[in-house]
Design an enzyme around this catalytic site. Structure first.
Site, mmCIF file in Angstrom:
data_model
loop_
_atom_site.group_PDB
_atom_site.id
_atom_site.type_symbol
_atom_site.label_atom_id
_atom_site.label_comp_id
_atom_site.label_asym_id
_atom_site.label_seq_id
_atom_site.Cartn_x
_atom_site.Cartn_y
_atom_site.Cartn_z
ATOM 1 N N THR A 188 0.861 -1.185 0.000
ATOM 2 C CA THR A 188 0.000 0.000 0.000
ATOM 3 C C THR A 188 0.896 1.233 0.000
ATOM 4 O O THR A 188 2.075 1.165 0.329
ATOM 5 C CB THR A 188 -0.884 0.028 1.255
ATOM 6 O OG1 THR A 188 -0.031 0.091 2.404
ATOM 7 C CG2 THR A 188 -1.731 -1.218 1.340
ATOM 8 N N GLU A 333 -5.777 -3.450 -1.267
ATOM 9 C CA GLU A 333 -6.310 -4.560 -0.478
ATOM 10 C C GLU A 333 -7.441 -5.307 -1.177
ATOM 11 O O GLU A 333 -7.852 -6.377 -0.718
ATOM 12 C CB GLU A 333 -6.844 -4.030 0.864
ATOM 13 C CG GLU A 333 -5.774 -3.603 1.856
ATOM 14 C CD GLU A 333 -5.336 -2.154 1.707
ATOM 15 O OE1 GLU A 333 -5.508 -1.584 0.611
ATOM 16 O OE2 GLU A 333 -4.824 -1.606 2.694
ATOM 17 N N LYS A 440 -16.555 13.559 14.012
ATOM 18 C CA LYS A 440 -17.632 12.919 14.753
ATOM 19 C C LYS A 440 -18.165 13.895 15.782
ATOM 20 O O LYS A 440 -17.529 14.170 16.787
ATOM 21 C CB LYS A 440 -17.120 11.645 15.402
ATOM 22 C CG LYS A 440 -16.785 10.602 14.342
ATOM 23 C CD LYS A 440 -15.878 9.498 14.825
ATOM 24 C CE LYS A 440 -15.468 8.637 13.619
ATOM 25 N NZ LYS A 440 -14.442 7.652 13.951
ATOM 26 N N TRP A 445 -21.878 12.219 11.943
ATOM 27 C CA TRP A 445 -20.618 12.384 11.242
ATOM 28 C C TRP A 445 -20.695 13.546 10.261
ATOM 29 O O TRP A 445 -21.670 13.703 9.539
ATOM 30 C CB TRP A 445 -20.248 11.080 10.477
ATOM 31 C CG TRP A 445 -19.851 9.972 11.406
ATOM 32 C CD1 TRP A 445 -19.843 9.997 12.773
ATOM 33 C CD2 TRP A 445 -19.406 8.664 11.032
ATOM 34 N NE1 TRP A 445 -19.425 8.804 13.274
ATOM 35 C CE2 TRP A 445 -19.146 7.956 12.241
ATOM 36 C CE3 TRP A 445 -19.183 8.033 9.817
ATOM 37 C CZ2 TRP A 445 -18.693 6.640 12.245
ATOM 38 C CZ3 TRP A 445 -18.734 6.723 9.818
ATOM 39 C CH2 TRP A 445 -18.485 6.031 11.024
#
Lengths: 547, 547
Positions: A188, A333, A440, A445
């Site tokens: 990654t 991934e 948050k 959110w």
């Protein structure tokens, strides 16, 4: 009760056999910068893959051994894509844009035994050549200078790809492999920490290649000529090379010629039917097209991924060139195909409504399962409104990392993508933020990305980054970090008013700070870590306005 | 080296989850014979599948238990397609056209525990109801008379599908299954011996459904409405129901209304985009169309399989309706997709050359490996000329039969298809004969089918079957069995001359016999077994001509 089906392994060798036997006439065409491109049929690529495997075996590569590539998209890289996994070794595609310390780290972390390197990239690799104790040989593609690698501390030999292959015959016998064994690996980008290694299996590679063929997704066939702009060191070039060998699609490989001039000349000359690239590249082509006449008429579609493409980009390609660019979503991934944003069939092409669908992040691909969960890990409904972290699972999704189980990245068998978004009742999902950036506030959110985009839509604002800062009552509240345009002026109150009509009132920041520049990562994205650090050390001058 | 990929099983439950969540609005439309068709969304089908699984569990069905269906293509059959495998039991689709003794044999051989039967088919099943000691319950779909099953010797209860489902709630928790465990089973037609059971796994079913989505093959998508004429008791309806749930294609189900009038009304009314059927059905539609106005304009293609379609059939559909029918090849043993005869992309549609390609038996599908071998088991080249037995292997090809390893059907991990043919260098194969019918003469093979077709092309010949008879010098020589048309006359010598210009001279039969009728199987194919028996018992009057 057992089935009577054959226990037949899904493997890279099976993909190679299919491409060679059924589509042996399809081609890999490598751009050479103006002169005639280099052409090789799939049959020739397969022959060379057999020679390469024999050569690597002679160099001491065994089953499970790692062979790295430090290469552009070209024929030799394609040969390595097949030879290394099919012989039972593991292909490690190295990102040529890594910082030296990251490059050395992942080569050593992966235990790379041999590195195949393009001659034009020898200087880049040479910067770390003395920090690679496990590397036993370098193999240079091309005839360019290899001297910078010669004086390596190990005394690892520096060999030539061409000579190694010339010394071998085709006919390497591919071993039978366990389909769950490693075929290739990719790290990654590590924007949020050390790079992590994802190790693809033969099984996941085969299944992903089947998905690339799906008529609901890219759907490549023998009639296609696929310009693979997305680098082969980037999640197996989105699976296109393997998909091409299953489907017979000809591969167009740009080599090092990634400039718009070369890419568009390639398309026009070789009549590419499909091109796959990140938004930055598409944007470059668009800008280039403002000064030059482009012939993109052979393209039946483009695909874009890696980052969200803005509406203006998709619209401009549609209007100027009649080219439909479809967005896909995925990660290292996820192999990477998680979904693509093809509008539903009843939507009229070319309408604003269709464009709304195309601006979704994607639609869940067959073979991938997705869910969204809230902070407490509860699954949320697919109503297009509930916002949570996107989690995925499936046969081509990673379940851990190389030498790093990273349990914090997984939730009961699901990969936590780190993306925050919604899913509607047809499986279309919209990513609104990265989990690390979402704010948050009072159990709800707030999307930092949405506020940033709205702020940057204000004429006085050049750049804006919004981060969450601790708040005793609401847990977190947004802090807007704003860079004004030269000679422009706007107060925090004015900018807050600008937002007030566009988002729910409670989402409008009451904390503001103005600065000269937003810090950025090496790939040009806003880097919020330094902003958070400056806030913690009380190094930001903050205005608090009443809302 | 292990990969980091998730160990995620490929399963029927995963197919069902995808169809329900991503394509919950797609429909299963069941024809009712003229009134409004019955409609159920995939979400409703999934709900009913959960209810059905709960009901079957209540009836005592456990993991690995066999649940048979004796049904038409309809919504309830589709529900069973998902409920039974997803709960870990095994779906056994019974061919409603079997002779009673075969039907009883395979029900007992498979240990069917529950049989779901359409009310219209109760009388057929009732003929064997007393010969099924292991059956514990009958479940009738529809409200028709169940009395013929009531008096079964076991005292197995006769229940109603509708009532069973009404007593349950959706929400059955599908268990995690081993992907290599049995999902469904289907017996071969057994024209060459006892029917043999092929047991499909969850893995093979999932992979095959991915292939059905492939743009190089059927390539169904959410934009499709697929009229599934091929029976659901025939190799899982060529995988279309499972492919539909992966891709979102709406399913059109004809129920018992298999007549051309109904099928074409269905297509016209519901705008089917694809229809899949055996040549006999396509032929029926063509004949019906000679007397009636048909609207087939919604069909983007038709697919045909199960037997070779004659050129005249494909040409007639193309000319009269602009409909392109593509042939596929497969067997019960191959799930069934082995390949489809899509012409290569450079071939101009609508040309005679294109039709030549479409008359191939198929082109090797990605996921299937094929080879041809001679009598000595040596692999032959893909040159379009070498003739051998076709062998296949792959993840959706059977490796044995239920309770019958049948080693004579396999060759070092490859399935011997019993088909004789050629393969060219692009993977197009042409089947020329069945292995049991091919004539082996002097080390060369003579196609009985080719001689028969040529003989039936002679104006005086009504029917012709050619069998191999023992020959001391050549091992075998062809014996032509000919039925002349009423009032027509031709001598053996004349017919031999007719052949002489069309095949190699050594292939022309010197043995001839004339008869009133060629014996036929129950499905109307020439039955050569009685001919061979009559030859052995010297019951045929044979003319020997000099060649």
């Amino acid at each position: 009760m057992p089935s009577t089906m054959q226990d037949f392994p899904l493997s890279v060798a099976a993909i190679l056999r299919h491409g060679r036997r059924v589509y042996g006439r399809s081609e890999c065409v490598t751009w050479t910068g103006g002169a005639e491109p280099r052409r090789a049929t799939f049959a020739q690529v397969a022959d060379n893959a057999e020679r390469l495997a024999a050569a690597l075996q002679r160099l001491g590569v065994r089953q499970g051994g790692r062979v790295a590539t430090f290469c552009w998209n070209d024929q030799e890289h394609l040969e390595a894509y097949f030879a290394v996994p099919a012989m039972g070794a593991v292909l490690h595609t190295l990102n040529i844009r890594l910082f030296p310390e990251q490059l050395a780290h992942i080569i050593n972390h992966a235990d790379d035994q041999v590195i195949i390197v393009d001659d034009s990239l020898v200087p880049l690799l040479a910067r770390v050549v003395d920090e690679l104790p496990a590397v036993e040989a370098f193999v240079i593609v091309g005839d360019g200078d290899g001297a910078p690698l010669e004086a390596n501390r190990n005394g690892a030999p520096v060999l030539r790809y061409r000579e190694l292959l010339a010394a071998e015959e085709p006919g390497y016998e591919w071993p039978e492999v366990d389909e769950r064994s490693a075929a290739s690996m990719c790290y990654t980008s590590g924007t949020t920490g050390d790079p992590k290694g994802v190790v693809y299996s033969h099984r996941s590679t085969f299944l992903h290649a089947m998905a690339v063929q799906s008529a609901s997704l890219v759907g490549i066939t023998e009639a296609d000529r696929v310009l693979t702009i997305v680098p082969m060191f980037h999640v197996n070039a989105w699976g296109l090379p393997y998909g091409a060998f299953l489907s017979g699609a000809t591969l167009h490989m740009p080599g090092p010629f990634m400039q718009p001039q070369h890419l568009t000349e390639f398309i026009a000359r070789e009549r590419s039917t499909l091109a796959s690239a990140v938004p930055t590249i598409w944007n470059g082509i668009l800008s280039y097209g403002e000064q030059h006449e482009l012939d993109l008429s052979s393209l039946r579609a483009g695909t874009s991924g890696g980052a969200a493409a803005p509406r203006s980009l998709l619209e401009a390609f549609e209007e100027r060139y009649g080219l439909r660019i479809i967005q896909g979503w995925g990660m290292t991934e996820t192999s990477p195909l998680g979904g693509m944003a093809f509008p539903p069939p009843e939507v009229e092409p070319g309408t604003p409504e269709e464009m709304d669908w195309r601006l979704k992040s994607g639609r869940v691909a067959a073979g991938v399962e997705m869910r969204i969960v809230d902070d407490a890990g509860r699954e949320l409904p697919w109503d297009g409104e509930s916002v949570g972290e996107i989690e995925v699972r499936g046969p081509w999704i990673t379940g851990s990392y190389h030498r790093d189980p990273a349990p914090e990245k997984f939730d009961d068998g699901w990969l936590r993508t780190g993306d925050i978004g919604t899913i509607d009742d047809r499986g279309f999902y919209q990513i609104t933020d990265r989990a690390k950036d979402v704010i948050k506030s009072g159990g709800e959110w707030i999307s930092s990305v949405e506020l940033e985009n709205l702020l940057m839509g204000h004429p006085a604002v050049a750049e804006a980054a919004v981060i969450g800062i601790p708040d005793p009552r609401w847990d977190e509240r947004p802090l807007a970090c704003v860079v004004l345009r030269p000679d422009a002026a706007a107060t925090a109150a004015e900018l807050a008013d600008h937002l007030a009509g566009r988002v729910a009132r409670w989402q409008v920041p009451e904390y503001w700070t103005f600065m000269d520049e937003i810090p950025k990562t090496t790939v040009g994205k806003f880097d919020k870590k330094p902003l958070r650090a400056r806030h913690r050390s009380e190094d930001l001058k903050i205005e608090h306005i009443e809302r």
